[in-house]
Design a protein around this motif. Structure first.
Motif, PDB file in Angstrom:
ATOM      1  N   THR A   1       8.179  17.409  14.896  1.00 37.84           N
ATOM      2  CA  THR A   1       8.896  15.896  14.504  1.00 37.84           C
ATOM      3  C   THR A   1       8.706  15.637  13.226  1.00 37.84           C
ATOM      4  N   ARG A   2       8.144  16.333  12.398  1.00 35.64           N
ATOM      5  CA  ARG A   2       8.045  16.181  11.079  1.00 35.64           C
ATOM      6  C   ARG A   2       6.844  14.696  10.814  1.00 35.64           C
ATOM      7  N   GLN A   3       6.131  14.716  11.671  1.00 37.15           N
ATOM      8  CA  GLN A   3       5.040  13.676  11.460  1.00 37.15           C
ATOM      9  C   GLN A   3       3.512  14.248  11.074  1.00 37.15           C
ATOM     10  N   ALA A   4       3.559  15.360  10.551  1.00 35.38           N
ATOM     11  CA  ALA A   4       2.316  15.795  10.514  1.00 35.38           C
ATOM     12  C   ALA A   4       1.514  15.291   9.353  1.00 35.38           C
ATOM     13  N   LEU A   5       2.339  14.908   8.170  1.00 34.42           N
ATOM     14  CA  LEU A   5       1.664  14.001   7.212  1.00 34.42           C
ATOM     15  C   LEU A   5       1.076  12.752   7.578  1.00 34.42           C
ATOM     16  N   PRO A   6       2.000  12.013   8.512  1.00 33.81           N
ATOM     17  CA  PRO A   6       1.483  10.690   8.705  1.00 33.81           C
ATOM     18  C   PRO A   6       0.372  10.858   9.866  1.00 33.81           C
ATOM     19  N   PHE A   7       0.581  11.759  10.670  1.00 35.59           N
ATOM     20  CA  PHE A   7      -0.903  11.949  11.572  1.00 35.59           C
ATOM     21  C   PHE A   7      -1.911  12.472  10.778  1.00 35.59           C
ATOM     22  N   LEU A   8      -1.807  13.386   9.878  1.00 41.46           N
ATOM     23  CA  LEU A   8      -3.146  13.719   9.026  1.00 41.46           C
ATOM     24  C   LEU A   8      -3.692  12.603   8.316  1.00 41.46           C
ATOM     25  N   CYS A   9      -2.716  11.606   7.910  1.00 40.04           N
ATOM     26  CA  CYS A   9      -3.207  10.499   6.937  1.00 40.04           C
ATOM     27  C   CYS A   9      -4.131   9.561   8.038  1.00 40.04           C
ATOM     28  N   LEU A  10      -3.517   9.348   9.261  1.00 42.04           N
ATOM     29  CA  LEU A  10      -4.057   8.535  10.337  1.00 42.04           C
ATOM     30  C   LEU A  10      -5.417   9.097  10.598  1.00 42.04           C
ATOM     31  N   LEU A  11      -5.625  10.336  10.888  1.00 42.33           N
ATOM     32  CA  LEU A  11      -6.759  11.213  11.228  1.00 42.33           C
ATOM     33  C   LEU A  11      -7.813  10.814   9.987  1.00 42.33           C
ATOM     34  N   LEU A  12      -7.312  11.249   8.825  1.00 40.70           N
ATOM     35  CA  LEU A  12      -8.213  10.976   7.635  1.00 40.70           C
ATOM     36  C   LEU A  12      -8.788   9.401   7.790  1.00 40.70           C
ATOM     37  N   PHE A  13      -7.720   8.540   7.793  1.00 47.38           N
ATOM     38  CA  PHE A  13      -8.191   7.247   7.616  1.00 47.38           C
ATOM     39  C   PHE A  13      -9.188   6.545   8.771  1.00 47.38           C
ATOM     40  N   SER A  14      -9.137   7.496  10.042  1.00 46.61           N
ATOM     41  CA  SER A  14     -10.029   7.159  11.108  1.00 46.61           C
ATOM     42  C   SER A  14     -11.260   7.995  11.131  1.00 46.61           C
ATOM     43  N   THR A  15     -11.440   8.729  10.210  1.00 44.14           N
ATOM     44  CA  THR A  15     -12.854   9.540  10.344  1.00 44.14           C
ATOM     45  C   THR A  15     -13.232   9.834   8.934  1.00 44.14           C
ATOM     46  N   VAL A  16     -12.882  10.469   7.944  1.00 40.10           N
ATOM     47  CA  VAL A  16     -13.447  10.743   6.642  1.00 40.10           C
ATOM     48  C   VAL A  16     -13.642   9.744   5.683  1.00 40.10           C
ATOM     49  N   MET A  17     -12.258   8.875   5.681  1.00 38.81           N
ATOM     50  CA  MET A  17     -12.095   7.729   4.875  1.00 38.81           C
ATOM     51  C   MET A  17     -12.160   6.361   5.798  1.00 38.81           C
ATOM     52  N   ASN A  18     -13.025   6.266   6.651  1.00 43.31           N
ATOM     53  CA  ASN A  18     -12.893   5.222   7.341  1.00 43.31           C
ATOM     54  C   ASN A  18     -13.508   4.065   6.755  1.00 43.31           C
ATOM     55  N   LYS A  19     -14.609   4.057   5.733  1.00 40.88           N
ATOM     56  CA  LYS A  19     -15.007   3.011   4.966  1.00 40.88           C
ATOM     57  C   LYS A  19     -13.985   2.505   3.960  1.00 40.88           C
ATOM     58  N   TRP A  20     -13.426   3.337   3.296  1.00 41.21           N
ATOM     59  CA  TRP A  20     -12.234   3.175   2.481  1.00 41.21           C
ATOM     60  C   TRP A  20     -11.051   2.332   3.128  1.00 41.21           C
ATOM     61  N   ALA A  21     -10.582   2.914   4.153  1.00 41.00           N
ATOM     62  CA  ALA A  21      -9.708   2.355   5.099  1.00 41.00           C
ATOM     63  C   ALA A  21      -9.836   0.773   5.491  1.00 41.00           C
ATOM     64  N   GLY A  22     -11.372   0.673   5.904  1.00 39.25           N
ATOM     65  CA  GLY A  22     -11.783  -0.451   6.183  1.00 39.25           C
ATOM     66  C   GLY A  22     -11.805  -1.537   5.143  1.00 39.25           C
ATOM     67  N   GLU A  23     -12.257  -1.256   3.901  1.00 34.26           N
ATOM     68  CA  GLU A  23     -12.211  -1.998   2.836  1.00 34.26           C
ATOM     69  C   GLU A  23     -10.695  -2.347   2.235  1.00 34.26           C
ATOM     70  N   ASN A  24      -9.747  -1.399   2.485  1.00 38.97           N
ATOM     71  CA  ASN A  24      -8.545  -1.618   1.923  1.00 38.97           C
ATOM     72  C   ASN A  24      -7.432  -1.419   3.024  1.00 38.97           C
ATOM     73  N   GLU A  25      -7.631  -2.328   4.056  1.00 44.00           N
ATOM     74  CA  GLU A  25      -6.945  -2.105   5.442  1.00 44.00           C
ATOM     75  C   GLU A  25      -5.452  -2.283   4.794  1.00 44.00           C
ATOM     76  N   THR A  26      -5.009  -3.293   4.349  1.00 36.81           N
ATOM     77  CA  THR A  26      -3.485  -3.488   3.981  1.00 36.81           C
ATOM     78  C   THR A  26      -3.160  -2.144   3.354  1.00 36.81           C
ATOM     79  N   LEU A  27      -3.724  -1.691   2.300  1.00 37.95           N
ATOM     80  CA  LEU A  27      -3.070  -0.614   1.474  1.00 37.95           C
ATOM     81  C   LEU A  27      -3.034   0.763   2.619  1.00 37.95           C
ATOM     82  N   ALA A  28      -4.051   0.890   3.162  1.00 36.28           N
ATOM     83  CA  ALA A  28      -3.984   1.968   4.425  1.00 36.28           C
ATOM     84  C   ALA A  28      -2.823   1.912   5.213  1.00 36.28           C
ATOM     85  N   PHE A  29      -2.454   0.391   5.769  1.00 37.45           N
ATOM     86  CA  PHE A  29      -1.422   0.512   6.481  1.00 37.45           C
ATOM     87  C   PHE A  29      -0.020   0.600   5.924  1.00 37.45           C
TER      88      PHE A  29
END
Length: 136
Positions: free
Chosen positions: A28-56
Motif C-alpha cells: 500500500t506504499r506505506q512502508a516509509l510512514p510505518f518505519l518512521c512511526l516505528l522509529l519515533f515510538s522506539t529508537v527515537m522516542n526521546k527526540w520525538a517526545g521533545e519535538n512532537e510537532t516536528l515528528a507529527f
C-alpha cells in the motif's frame, strides 16, 4: 526450559506479525510512514517526545505523499483503461468498415499505428497516408 520456549514462540510470532505488517505496508506504499512511526515510538522516542510537532509534521507529510501517489496511480489507471477502451472501439469500427467495403478478413493485421491492413495489398484500409475515406 519452558520459559525459553514461550519466549522463543512469542518472538517468532511477533516477527511474523511484523513481517506481515511490512508486507502490507509495502503493497500500500506505506512502508516509509510505518518505519518512521516505528522509529519515533522506539529508537527515537526521546527526540520525538521533545519535538512532537516536528515528528507529527514528518509523519503526516509522508502519509500525504502516499495519498498523492495513490491518486496519481488511480488517474493513470483510469487513463489507461480509457485508452484501451478507445483502441478496442477503434479496432471494432475499422473491422466493420472493412467488412462493409468487402475487404477479406481472413488474415487481419494491424500496423504500428493501429491501422487495419488490407491482406491483399498491405495498405491501410481506413486510415493512413493517401487512403481515401470511402463512403463515409
Amino acid at each position: 526450559m519452558p520459559i525459553a520456549a514461550v519466549i522463543s514462540l512469542c518472538l517468532t510470532a511477533g516477527l511474523l506479525i511484523l513481517s506481515f505488517i511490512f508486507k502490507v505496508a509495502g503493497k500500500t506504499r506505506q512502508a516509509l510512514p510505518f518505519l518512521c512511526l516505528l522509529l519515533f515510538s522506539t529508537v527515537m522516542n526521546k527526540w520525538a517526545g521533545e519535538n512532537e510537532t516536528l515528528a507529527f509534521i514528518i509523519l503526516f507529510s509522508l502519509l500525504g505523499l502516499t495519498v498523492i501517489s495513490w491518486i496519481v496511480s488511480l488517474i493513470k489507471a483510469i487513463q489507461r483503461r480509457r485508452d484501451e477502451k478507445y483502441f478496442e472501439d477503434d479496432v471494432a469500427w475499422q473491422i466493420q468498415r472493412a467488412r462493409d467495403m468487402g475487404v477479406p478478413l481472413d488474415k487481419i493485421q494491424f500496423n504500428e499505428h493501429g491501422d487495419l491492413l488490407d491482406p491483399r495489398t498491405g495498405q491501410p484500409v481506413v486510415y493512413g497516408d493517401g487512403v481515401q475515406f470511402k463512403d463515409l
